[in-house]
Design a protein around this motif. Structure first.
Motif, PDB file in Angstrom:
ATOM      1  N   ALA A  17      32.552 112.057  -3.412  1.00  0.00           N
ATOM      2  CA  ALA A  17      31.778 112.796  -2.404  1.00  0.00           C
ATOM      3  C   ALA A  17      32.596 113.002  -1.130  1.00  0.00           C
ATOM      4  CB  ALA A  17      30.483 112.049  -2.083  1.00  0.00           C
ATOM      5  N   LEU A  18      33.339 111.982  -0.732  1.00  0.00           N
ATOM      6  CA  LEU A  18      34.154 112.091   0.492  1.00  0.00           C
ATOM      7  C   LEU A  18      35.257 113.126   0.312  1.00  0.00           C
ATOM      8  CD1 LEU A  18      34.553 108.294   1.421  1.00  0.00           C
ATOM      9  CD2 LEU A  18      32.928 109.929   2.402  1.00  0.00           C
ATOM     10  N   LYS A  19      35.871 113.117  -0.898  1.00  0.00           N
ATOM     11  CA  LYS A  19      36.934 114.086  -1.172  1.00  0.00           C
ATOM     12  C   LYS A  19      36.369 115.497  -1.245  1.00  0.00           C
ATOM     13  CE  LYS A  19      40.451 111.434  -3.645  1.00  0.00           C
ATOM     14  NZ  LYS A  19      40.928 111.082  -5.011  1.00  0.00           N
ATOM     15  N   GLU A  20      35.244 115.627  -1.926  1.00  0.00           N
ATOM     16  CA  GLU A  20      34.617 116.931  -2.092  1.00  0.00           C
ATOM     17  C   GLU A  20      34.283 117.545  -0.728  1.00  0.00           C
ATOM     18  OE1 GLU A  20      31.213 117.327  -5.084  1.00  0.00           O
ATOM     19  OE2 GLU A  20      30.249 117.607  -3.141  1.00  0.00           O
ATOM     20  N   ARG A  22      35.972 117.100   1.820  1.00  0.00           N
ATOM     21  CA  ARG A  22      37.256 117.241   2.505  1.00  0.00           C
ATOM     22  C   ARG A  22      37.343 116.400   3.769  1.00  0.00           C
ATOM     23  NH1 ARG A  22      40.198 121.520   0.463  1.00  0.00           N
ATOM     24  NH2 ARG A  22      39.065 122.801  -1.022  1.00  0.00           N
ATOM     25  N   LEU A  23      36.786 115.220   3.693  1.00  0.00           N
ATOM     26  CA  LEU A  23      36.891 114.300   4.827  1.00  0.00           C
ATOM     27  C   LEU A  23      38.281 113.675   4.845  1.00  0.00           C
ATOM     28  CD1 LEU A  23      33.357 112.690   4.565  1.00  0.00           C
ATOM     29  CD2 LEU A  23      34.124 114.460   6.141  1.00  0.00           C
ATOM     30  N   THR A  24      38.725 113.276   6.012  1.00  0.00           N
ATOM     31  CA  THR A  24      40.111 112.819   6.164  1.00  0.00           C
ATOM     32  C   THR A  24      40.177 111.420   6.793  1.00  0.00           C
ATOM     33  OG1 THR A  24      40.219 113.855   8.337  1.00  0.00           O
ATOM     34  CG2 THR A  24      40.970 115.174   6.457  1.00  0.00           C
ATOM     35  N   GLY A  25      41.379 110.842   6.755  1.00  0.00           N
ATOM     36  CA  GLY A  25      41.604 109.563   7.431  1.00  0.00           C
ATOM     37  C   GLY A  25      41.383 108.349   6.555  1.00  0.00           C
ATOM     38  N   PHE A  26      41.360 108.546   5.240  1.00  0.00           N
ATOM     39  CA  PHE A  26      41.207 107.397   4.343  1.00  0.00           C
ATOM     40  C   PHE A  26      42.033 107.635   3.093  1.00  0.00           C
ATOM     41  CE2 PHE A  26      38.728 109.139   0.843  1.00  0.00           C
ATOM     42  CZ  PHE A  26      38.279 110.313   1.398  1.00  0.00           C
ATOM     43  N   GLN A  27      42.383 106.515   2.460  1.00  0.00           N
ATOM     44  CA  GLN A  27      43.114 106.595   1.201  1.00  0.00           C
ATOM     45  C   GLN A  27      42.430 105.640   0.236  1.00  0.00           C
ATOM     46  OE1 GLN A  27      47.240 105.629   1.649  1.00  0.00           O
ATOM     47  NE2 GLN A  27      47.601 105.921  -0.525  1.00  0.00           N
ATOM     48  N   PRO A  28      41.863 106.167  -0.858  1.00  0.00           N
ATOM     49  CA  PRO A  28      41.183 105.278  -1.810  1.00  0.00           C
ATOM     50  C   PRO A  28      42.186 104.533  -2.698  1.00  0.00           C
ATOM     51  CG  PRO A  28      40.928 107.570  -2.482  1.00  0.00           C
ATOM     52  CD  PRO A  28      41.769 107.577  -1.243  1.00  0.00           C
ATOM     53  N   VAL A  29      42.017 103.246  -2.828  1.00  0.00           N
ATOM     54  CA  VAL A  29      42.896 102.440  -3.675  1.00  0.00           C
ATOM     55  C   VAL A  29      42.014 101.667  -4.655  1.00  0.00           C
ATOM     56  CG1 VAL A  29      44.559 100.553  -3.746  1.00  0.00           C
ATOM     57  CG2 VAL A  29      44.624 102.185  -1.862  1.00  0.00           C
ATOM     58  N   ARG A  30      42.266 101.862  -5.928  1.00  0.00           N
ATOM     59  CA  ARG A  30      41.476 101.205  -6.960  1.00  0.00           C
ATOM     60  C   ARG A  30      41.644  99.687  -6.859  1.00  0.00           C
ATOM     61  NH1 ARG A  30      39.915 102.936 -12.510  1.00  0.00           N
ATOM     62  NH2 ARG A  30      38.480 101.275 -13.124  1.00  0.00           N
ATOM     63  N   VAL A  31      40.545  98.962  -6.909  1.00  0.00           N
ATOM     64  CA  VAL A  31      40.650  97.508  -6.861  1.00  0.00           C
ATOM     65  C   VAL A  31      40.291  96.925  -8.226  1.00  0.00           C
ATOM     66  CG1 VAL A  31      40.210  97.295  -4.386  1.00  0.00           C
ATOM     67  CG2 VAL A  31      38.289  97.248  -5.971  1.00  0.00           C
ATOM     68  N   GLU A  32      40.875  95.795  -8.516  1.00  0.00           N
ATOM     69  CA  GLU A  32      40.616  95.140  -9.788  1.00  0.00           C
ATOM     70  C   GLU A  32      39.238  94.470  -9.732  1.00  0.00           C
ATOM     71  OE1 GLU A  32      42.745  91.749 -12.273  1.00  0.00           O
ATOM     72  OE2 GLU A  32      44.163  93.128 -11.307  1.00  0.00           O
ATOM     73  N   PHE A  97      37.804 109.217   9.378  1.00  0.00           N
ATOM     74  CA  PHE A  97      37.789 107.750   9.417  1.00  0.00           C
ATOM     75  C   PHE A  97      38.972 107.315  10.286  1.00  0.00           C
ATOM     76  CE2 PHE A  97      34.931 106.354   5.965  1.00  0.00           C
ATOM     77  CZ  PHE A  97      34.743 107.542   5.284  1.00  0.00           C
ATOM     78  N   PHE A  98      38.734 106.452  11.250  1.00  0.00           N
ATOM     79  CA  PHE A  98      39.871 106.024  12.069  1.00  0.00           C
ATOM     80  C   PHE A  98      39.632 104.664  12.714  1.00  0.00           C
ATOM     81  CE2 PHE A  98      37.964 107.178  16.218  1.00  0.00           C
ATOM     82  CZ  PHE A  98      36.979 108.065  15.815  1.00  0.00           C
ATOM     83  N   HIS A  99      40.758 104.020  13.009  1.00  0.00           N
ATOM     84  CA  HIS A  99      40.754 102.777  13.778  1.00  0.00           C
ATOM     85  C   HIS A  99      40.993 103.131  15.246  1.00  0.00           C
ATOM     86  CE1 HIS A  99      40.879 100.394  10.201  1.00  0.00           C
ATOM     87  NE2 HIS A  99      42.100 100.734   9.848  1.00  0.00           N
ATOM     88  N   LEU A 117      27.333 110.811   3.598  1.00  0.00           N
ATOM     89  CA  LEU A 117      26.768 109.601   2.998  1.00  0.00           C
ATOM     90  C   LEU A 117      25.251 109.731   2.857  1.00  0.00           C
ATOM     91  CD1 LEU A 117      28.761 106.839   4.948  1.00  0.00           C
ATOM     92  CD2 LEU A 117      29.221 107.721   2.642  1.00  0.00           C
ATOM     93  N   ALA A 118      24.621 110.311   3.874  1.00  0.00           N
ATOM     94  CA  ALA A 118      23.162 110.442   3.850  1.00  0.00           C
ATOM     95  C   ALA A 118      22.733 111.472   2.807  1.00  0.00           C
ATOM     96  CB  ALA A 118      22.663 110.845   5.235  1.00  0.00           C
TER      97      ALA A 118
END
Ligand code: ZN
Length: 135
Positions: A17-20, A22-32, A97-99, A117-118
């Motif tokens: 949903a975030l990619k669709e 086109r939101l920016t400032g994050f990188q998804p990393v698959r977790v075990e 998304f930012f720090h 998200l909503a």
């Protein structure tokens, strides 16, 4: 989920949903992922989960590297006035998304993120509006 402050773990459909959008400032990393021992009869494989690494940056008004550095020798930094979150938009990279002030524990998002998200009715999060700038 946020196992640690600033650490965001989400399901694959959230990443989509975030990619669709086109939101920016994050990188998804698959977790075990594996089922915990307390799960009595796990049904199939656990869901695919991703950590959202936040890559966007900004500074709070009046803050810079010098004002957050407490020790010039080891370059240890601090985060003074943690509840005071007033973003200097001229030093924000425009990410959704930012720090701020290089603090990975604090994740700020744009209103667009909250709307996405909503709209998808995702759960287990809370978008807290920041106070307006002139307060
Ligand atoms: Zn030091």
């Amino acid at each position: 989920m946020h196992p640690f402050p600033g650490q965001l773990i989400v399901q694959a459909r959230v990443v989509e949903a975030l990619k669709e959008a086109r939101l920016t400032g994050f990188q998804p990393v698959r977790v075990e992922v594996q089922w915990g021992k307390t799960v009595k009869s796990p049904r199939g494989e656990p869901p695919a989960l991703y950590e959202l690494l936040v890559t966007g940056t900004a500074w709070r008004v009046g803050m810079d590297l010098e004002s957050i550095t407490v020790c010039k020798e080891c370059e240890r930094i601090t985060f003074p006035h943690p509840d005071w979150l007033v973003v200097d938009e001229s030093r924000w990279d425009g990410s959704d998304f930012f720090h701020v002030d290089r603090n990975p524990n604090i994740v700020l998002v744009t209103e667009r993120v909250c709307r996405v998200l909503a709209r998808h009715r995702f759960t287990n999060y809370h978008c807290v509006p920041l106070p307006p700038k002139d307060v």
